[in-house]
Design a protein around this motif. Sequence first.
Motif, PDB file in Angstrom:
ATOM      1  N   HIS A  68      -2.310 -14.930   3.582  1.00 25.40           N
ATOM      2  CA  HIS A  68      -3.594 -14.396   3.845  1.00 25.40           C
ATOM      3  C   HIS A  68      -3.413 -13.320   4.737  1.00 25.40           C
ATOM      4  O   HIS A  68      -4.367 -12.197   4.433  1.00 25.40           O
ATOM      5  N   HIS A  69      -2.446 -12.903   5.472  1.00 20.99           N
ATOM      6  CA  HIS A  69      -2.260 -11.592   6.208  1.00 20.99           C
ATOM      7  C   HIS A  69      -1.866 -10.492   5.157  1.00 20.99           C
ATOM      8  O   HIS A  69      -2.641  -9.460   5.199  1.00 20.99           O
ATOM      9  N   PHE A  71      -2.628 -10.868   2.048  1.00 21.93           N
ATOM     10  CA  PHE A  71      -3.722 -10.248   1.053  1.00 21.93           C
ATOM     11  C   PHE A  71      -4.817  -9.527   1.805  1.00 21.93           C
ATOM     12  O   PHE A  71      -5.234  -8.576   1.253  1.00 21.93           O
ATOM     13  N   THR A  72      -5.147  -9.702   2.930  1.00 22.72           N
ATOM     14  CA  THR A  72      -5.779  -8.890   3.567  1.00 22.72           C
ATOM     15  C   THR A  72      -5.350  -7.343   3.837  1.00 22.72           C
ATOM     16  O   THR A  72      -6.333  -6.523   3.441  1.00 22.72           O
ATOM     17  N   TYR A  97      -8.316  -7.360  -5.056  1.00 24.06           N
ATOM     18  CA  TYR A  97      -8.315  -8.967  -4.828  1.00 24.06           C
ATOM     19  C   TYR A  97      -7.526  -9.680  -6.177  1.00 24.06           C
ATOM     20  O   TYR A  97      -6.746 -10.252  -6.029  1.00 24.06           O
ATOM     21  N   SER A 130      -9.260 -12.532   5.784  1.00 22.65           N
ATOM     22  CA  SER A 130      -9.113 -11.816   4.610  1.00 22.65           C
ATOM     23  C   SER A 130     -10.658 -12.144   3.719  1.00 22.65           C
ATOM     24  O   SER A 130     -11.223 -11.240   3.192  1.00 22.65           O
TER      25      SER A 130
END
Lengths: 199, 199
Positions: A68-69, A71-72, A97, A130
């Motif tokens: 998630h990190h 992805f953000t 995305y 995110s």
Amino acid sequence: MTDRKPLPKKKNIREALIDAGIELVREGGSKALTIRGVAARVGVSHAAPKHHFATLEALRTAVAIEGHHRFTAAMEAAIAEAPPGPREALVATGIGYIRFSREHPGLFQVMFSDPVDREDPAFQEAAHTSYQVLARVSAPVIHGPAGAEGTETLVWSLAHGFSALILGGKPELQDPAHAEEVFRQIFPVLPMRPPQGHR
Amino acid sequence: MTDRKPLPKKKNIREALIDAGIELVREGGSKALTIRGVAARVGVSHAAPKHHFATLEALRTAVAIEGHHRFTAAMEAAIAEAPPGPREALVATGIGYIRFSREHPGLFQVMFSDPVDREDPAFQEAAHTSYQVLARVSAPVIHGPAGAEGTETLVWSLAHGFSALILGGKPELQDPAHAEEVFRQIFPVLPMRPPQGHR
DNA sequence: TGTACATCAGTGAACGCGCGTTCACTGATGTAC
DNA sequence: TGTACATCAGTGAACGCGCGTTCACTGATGTAC
């Protein structure tokens, strides 16, 4: 040649295990994430990870958090590189995305499909962060149906569903360039606020 | 008490294995689908399925095909029970979509996420048929952005993404009634053709 | 009608594999006094 | 400054488990002649 005790010997095994997990997932899909696998990758006995992750699910949760990190960060980078303007930022986020999901399909599955500890505060915060990226760029653009919750869920569903269809193997979307083209045609269909003179 | 040879003894082991697979997936998630598992469920030796499914992936593909059949039937049933009118049919299909995904999360994962033989003509046809339900009810309603392909992909992405977010554990969508309410608020945001006097 | 043969589905035992887990241990580090 | 002890991370061997797979076999069914 000396013994050099306080050198980068065992810096941070926990982080090394997580990084190894991400590599394994990239190479072999989400099912390649095992306790023995990450231990071997780091070069440590297969009983060692127990001191950092009590169960396989705990390890998986940690990998999902790191996912998630990243992805953000990927979405933020896409926004930073986009032409100025809120609409461009929103489209760039959507493209970021689906691009991340295609480039990291296994990690994406760990983050969104595999069993993780959803009660873990760190996981909740990472997932929320995110999510907030998409919510933030959506708010000024989308003329939502039912307040903020509906707006964010609408945009997220569209981006996430599109990604899921790609990863699910929908034949027409397997070519990355064509898929992005379709996405760019679809996305503006959402009800947008009138542009407020950003040029 | 007689021997009764031509009775429902070994009717159709192949179908029985598939049904057993669906039950196992319902009870234990998609990872519970194993060759040994379905064999035990049917009451046959664990080497027997080999005569019907060469590999685990072949068994999984067969289960996914049956899943698509049931998925199609569920959406058709939702349409049949909906109030008359194309818009109502479309919304009912979307609701049927997410409801099926929630009621059969493991099967949904087998159908859309797990590795199956996508070259199998039977799988392609079953997936195409379920896809066509959504495409059929979308066409008369949605004022698509870029022809049929865009329209169908738009609706499918929205429904599929919404389902994926539910199954992915998004906290706000875990209550079924509330999730459907949010979906009903979101869905009409899509650009619809003006109603053509269906009352 | 009868005979010989091929085909096919299912059996049951055995195999090796990778997995998570357990356990007694070692060695380094920190802490109380 | 020194001593005794507790804590903690990692080791290496062992365990049981479920898995897919293999293999020689059995017994029923179909077919050629």
